[in-house]
Write an enzyme that holds these catalytic residues in place. Structure first.
Site, PDB file in Angstrom:
ATOM      1  N   ASN A 136      88.156  34.382  17.512  1.00  0.00           N
ATOM      2  CA  ASN A 136      88.988  33.725  16.714  1.00  0.00           C
ATOM      3  C   ASN A 136      89.412  32.362  17.929  1.00  0.00           C
ATOM      4  O   ASN A 136      90.072  31.243  17.229  1.00  0.00           O
ATOM      5  CB  ASN A 136      90.282  34.419  16.301  1.00  0.00           C
ATOM      6  CG  ASN A 136      90.004  34.730  14.982  1.00  0.00           C
ATOM      7  OD1 ASN A 136      89.413  33.955  14.087  1.00  0.00           O
ATOM      8  ND2 ASN A 136      90.819  35.883  14.313  1.00  0.00           N
ATOM      9  N   CYS A 393      89.145  44.234  13.653  1.00  0.00           N
ATOM     10  CA  CYS A 393      88.033  43.162  13.401  1.00  0.00           C
ATOM     11  C   CYS A 393      87.920  42.888  14.731  1.00  0.00           C
ATOM     12  O   CYS A 393      87.182  41.852  14.961  1.00  0.00           O
ATOM     13  CB  CYS A 393      88.632  42.389  12.579  1.00  0.00           C
ATOM     14  SG  CYS A 393      88.480  43.231  10.862  1.00  0.00           S
ATOM     15  N   PHE A 394      88.731  42.948  15.803  1.00  0.00           N
ATOM     16  CA  PHE A 394      88.577  42.504  17.274  1.00  0.00           C
ATOM     17  C   PHE A 394      88.653  41.068  17.494  1.00  0.00           C
ATOM     18  O   PHE A 394      87.700  40.372  18.222  1.00  0.00           O
ATOM     19  CB  PHE A 394      87.187  43.035  17.887  1.00  0.00           C
ATOM     20  CG  PHE A 394      86.916  44.552  17.356  1.00  0.00           C
ATOM     21  CD1 PHE A 394      87.655  45.448  17.812  1.00  0.00           C
ATOM     22  CD2 PHE A 394      85.911  44.730  16.400  1.00  0.00           C
ATOM     23  CE1 PHE A 394      87.341  46.694  17.704  1.00  0.00           C
ATOM     24  CE2 PHE A 394      85.652  45.950  15.971  1.00  0.00           C
ATOM     25  CZ  PHE A 394      86.401  47.095  16.503  1.00  0.00           C
ATOM     26  N   CYS A 395      89.448  40.412  16.331  1.00  0.00           N
ATOM     27  CA  CYS A 395      89.617  39.082  16.460  1.00  0.00           C
ATOM     28  C   CYS A 395      88.380  38.134  16.272  1.00  0.00           C
ATOM     29  O   CYS A 395      88.044  37.006  16.845  1.00  0.00           O
ATOM     30  CB  CYS A 395      90.110  38.259  17.742  1.00  0.00           C
ATOM     31  SG  CYS A 395      91.889  39.045  18.098  1.00  0.00           S
ATOM     32  N   ASN A 396      87.233  38.748  15.508  1.00  0.00           N
ATOM     33  CA  ASN A 396      86.089  38.243  15.143  1.00  0.00           C
ATOM     34  C   ASN A 396      85.702  38.226  13.776  1.00  0.00           C
ATOM     35  O   ASN A 396      84.929  39.218  13.574  1.00  0.00           O
ATOM     36  CB  ASN A 396      84.803  38.872  15.960  1.00  0.00           C
ATOM     37  CG  ASN A 396      83.770  38.084  16.104  1.00  0.00           C
ATOM     38  OD1 ASN A 396      83.242  37.549  15.104  1.00  0.00           O
ATOM     39  ND2 ASN A 396      82.931  37.973  17.159  1.00  0.00           N
TER      40      ASN A 396
END
Length: 461
Positions: A136, A393-396
């Protein structure tokens, strides 16, 4: 359950050989023994690497034996701090073979990316091209582009292996250059799937008039990045991802020939050679200092040299081979897990061959009826067994939307009808899952750790 799993840990799958097992077991005992002291299984190296005990000893020795002052002076304590900061800066440049780059210290990789977003000369007609597989902090640069009248475009990923759609990328890069500034950004390695994207795309893009931003944060902990072989214009890095300590430090590497292309819209302490109050003028520093706002973290920056020395003493190629063998081992044994009727217990997203991938696996688990186990439930059970993994979501969001089959129409409708929201809200609205489980291995991982997790996964239902 915990005791039985640790019993399994010492006996499981002993016939499989892993790269340099004896060396890394000895390294674990000498430098990372706290893991075994607390029976802890750490599988979140992409979230944050672990520091060696000797790194702390060496850094604390420096702090205890010397006195340091704010570097923005020539007094003795300031001069000593400056000397160690600049030695660390040069060590970073040497490590990445980056002598034709400036090394700008930042708080983290996100701070490095913010500099690019804020200072890149987007304008009406500018293009920002990026992979759907991006952190992100790279995605967010599109807001700077939009605010200055530019356009952004995502290159889709193949659902089968989470690699780039090559034809679409070729077409996007080949859009005729109208003279406006164009920036192409992608990760050297996905922070979610572990896919290592082709570094050859950089030269192809540059030949077509694009500037290139490479997010190297997930790549450099276990792979060599030689900036004389590949030459992105901007590179973002977080040091704790490489060697664990200290946190709160990253860097932006900027090719010297592109340094003045970044237009800083303000100035701060330490970034100017001269500023005036009575006259509306200032002169920005002509090197890395231009972007290092205020006082540097001069007490922690010397620890970067210690950390890089630690990695070099082991050897990044040796770490790379070890991580690859650990990942293949885990991948093979997790895929073999089946329910009594032969249905799979786990789905691992991404390439089936695990070629050109790092030490990260993203997965979901399924019960005997084929229903996805909520990642929160898996994490809760892992916590109870002293396993550190990561979920969400792992900033993705791009990879998560691909894996969970979320369409542009569904997402657009949700965002247009909600002023705020999170996992629960979007799951309830779309009746589709979001999120997954991420396992990542690293320098202190042993086969016993992996056997323990495999035994844990076998018992999930």
């Amino acid at each position: 359950m915990l005791a039985s799993l640790f019993k399994r840990k010492s006996t499981a799958l002993q016939t499989t050989e892993l790269q340099d097992e004896s060396f890394f077991n000895s390294l674990r005992k000498a430098e990372y023994s706290r893991l075994d002291d607390h029976n802890h299984v750490y599988l979140d190296y992409t979230g944050g690497n672990l520091y060696a005990a000797s790194q702390l000893d060496a850094h604390h020795k420096i702090l205890k034996e010397h006195t340091f002052g704010n570097p923005h002076s020539t007094n003795p304590t300031s001069t000593h701090a400056t000397r160690l900061v600049e030695a660390a800066r040069q060590r970073v440049l040497d490590f990445f073979n980056a002598q034709d780059y400036f090394c700008i210290f930042t708080q983290n990789a996100s701070g490095a990316l913010k500099i690019v977003g804020e200072c890149y000369p987007f304008q009406p007609g500018s293009e920002y091209l990026l992979f759907a597989d991006n952190h992100n902090s790279v995605n967010g640069i599109r807001e700077y582009c939009k605010s200055k009248g530019g356009n952004y475009r995502y290159v889709p990923m193949q659902i089968e292996d989470l690699r780039v759609e090559r034809q679409f990328l070729e077409e996007a890069l080949s859009i005729p250059h109208t003279g406006s500034n164009r920036l192409f950004a992608y990760p050297a390695q996905s922070n979610v799937s572990g896919v290592q994207h082709d570094l050859g795309w950089m030269a192809k893009a540059q030949q077509k008039g694009w500037d290139v931003l490479l997010d190297a944060a997930a790549f450099v902990p276990s792979s060599r990045l030689d900036l004389q072989e590949v030459k992105p214009d901007f590179v973002s890095i977080s040091f704790y991802k490489i060697f664990g300590y200290p946190t709160g430090l990253g860097c932006l590497l900027v090719k010297k020939t592109k340094f003045n292309k970044l237009c800083k819209p303000w100035f701060a302490g330490g970034t100017v050679t001269l500023a005036s109050v009575k006259s509306p003028h200032h002169f920005l520093a002509g090197n890395h200092e231009r972007f290092e706002n205020g006082t540097l973290n001069y007490l922690d920056i010397p620890a970067l040299k210690i950390g890089l020395d630690h990695i070099d003493a082991i050897g990044i190629e040796r770490i790379n081979a070890r991580v690859n063998s650990l990942t293949r081992y885990l991948f093979t044994h997790l895929r073999a897990l089946k329910h009594p009727d032969g249905s799979p217990k786990v789905r691992i997203f991404g390439p089936a061959d695990r070629e050109q991938t790092g030490g990260t696996l993203i997965m979901n688990f399924y019960d005997a009826r084929g229903r996805t186990l909520p990642f929160e439930e898996v994490e809760e059970k892992a916590n109870a067994c002293n396993i550190s993994l990561r979920t969400g979501c792992f900033c993705n969001p791009g990879i998560d939307e691909i894996n969970n089959d979320l369409s542009s129409e569904e997402l657009g409708e949700f965002f247009s009808s909600n002023l705020h929201g999170g996992y629960r809200e979007i799951i309830n609205a779309l009746q589709k899952m979001r999120g997954a489980i991420r396992i990542s291995v690293g320098i202190a991982t042993t086969k016993a750790d992996l056997d323990y997790f495999i035994a844990f996964a076998e018992k999930l239902s």
